[in-house]
Design an enzyme around this catalytic site. Sequence first.
Site, PDB file in Angstrom:
ATOM      1  N   LEU A  90       0.795  -1.258  -0.069  1.00  0.00           N
ATOM      2  CA  LEU A  90       0.067  -0.050  -0.029  1.00  0.00           C
ATOM      3  C   LEU A  90       0.927   1.127   0.038  1.00  0.00           C
ATOM      4  O   LEU A  90       1.944   1.254   0.968  1.00  0.00           O
ATOM      5  CB  LEU A  90      -0.704   0.017   1.180  1.00  0.00           C
ATOM      6  CG  LEU A  90      -2.261   0.685   1.150  1.00  0.00           C
ATOM      7  CD1 LEU A  90      -3.076   0.391   0.104  1.00  0.00           C
ATOM      8  CD2 LEU A  90      -2.835   0.564   2.698  1.00  0.00           C
ATOM      9  N   ASP A  91       0.448   2.231  -0.825  1.00  0.00           N
ATOM     10  CA  ASP A  91       1.388   3.502  -0.867  1.00  0.00           C
ATOM     11  C   ASP A  91       1.561   4.023   0.646  1.00  0.00           C
ATOM     12  O   ASP A  91       0.975   3.845   1.523  1.00  0.00           O
ATOM     13  CB  ASP A  91       0.701   4.347  -1.825  1.00  0.00           C
ATOM     14  CG  ASP A  91       0.961   4.331  -3.172  1.00  0.00           C
ATOM     15  OD1 ASP A  91       1.794   3.292  -3.621  1.00  0.00           O
ATOM     16  OD2 ASP A  91       0.176   4.990  -3.951  1.00  0.00           O
ATOM     17  N   ARG A  92       2.875   4.758   0.741  1.00  0.00           N
ATOM     18  CA  ARG A  92       2.883   5.220   1.945  1.00  0.00           C
ATOM     19  C   ARG A  92       1.970   6.363   2.423  1.00  0.00           C
ATOM     20  O   ARG A  92       1.671   6.245   3.641  1.00  0.00           O
ATOM     21  CB  ARG A  92       4.579   5.787   1.911  1.00  0.00           C
ATOM     22  CG  ARG A  92       4.936   6.550   3.324  1.00  0.00           C
ATOM     23  CD  ARG A  92       6.317   6.895   3.196  1.00  0.00           C
ATOM     24  NE  ARG A  92       6.506   8.219   2.217  1.00  0.00           N
ATOM     25  CZ  ARG A  92       6.230   9.560   2.963  1.00  0.00           C
ATOM     26  NH1 ARG A  92       6.042   9.734   4.259  1.00  0.00           N
ATOM     27  NH2 ARG A  92       6.131  10.407   2.181  1.00  0.00           N
TER      28      ARG A  92
END
Length: 299
Positions: free
Chosen positions: A127-129
Amino acid sequence: MDPVRVRLPAAGPGTTVREHLISRLSAPPTQLDAMFTAGEIVGADGRPVPPDTPYAPGLTVWFHRDMPEELPVPFPLHVVHRDDHLVVADKPHFLATTPRGSHVRQTALARLRHTLGLPHLTAAHRLDRLTAGLVLFTVRPEERGAYQTLFRDRRVHKEYEAVAPYAPALDLPRAVRSRIVKERGVLTAREVDGEPNAETRVELLAHREDGLARYRLVPGTGQTHQLRVHMSALGVPILGDPLYPEVTAQVPAGDFRRPLQLLARGLAFTDPLTGTERRFTSGRALEAWTSYGTWAADQ
């Protein structure tokens, strides 16, 4: 974290392991000598490798990197499920999923390995930061492939929520399809002409008088930044997005204000090992929806 693995190539440089590592790595010779002295550079059998070990093509050594200090991400990481096979975590904004670049200790994987005492825990997807929400980790390395295959074959039902401007003229629900490309070294992805490789179903959940709306996003594919690109293309970019529709100035390190208002709300799939139906839901709320004044405040 996992050790660094270095395999000596067919031809040098160097005549010893020490000479090769000095020429190949960015660490200063004094640091490498200290690691050799401490027995921190080991071979396949786990035993320390002497610095004067003759260079041998194919020889492999392992060591742990010296990690620089990182600014802590001051938000909790919640575990919503744990069993002998899986850990499902509810990740906060600004916390990377796995080590990458300058984010190593301050990642969901590093935190979970430490707090749960699971040194072999691995991520089944990322999952993107900047995105909050559910991430699935596997407890046993030999089982990781089975769960990764679910994501690869699109057999995981994923639902996201986003807060973005309300556009009364936007006809929803709808399926957005386009071709998205992401070039190495370029911050943003972009839509181009051609056969669609990205699909997102966009639904309106609620809207209010201040001009904001809450949306459900159901991706049918997994292109980089897909949800953010599609929402921007519809004219309703997600609040707090530093890349779409325009790249904004980089915020200083440690500035955790105005997080991207995108949340991985749900994961559902048939477990490939047990055959049971799995369904997980994030307990987080998007702050711009529940408390816009707090989210938008300068301090």
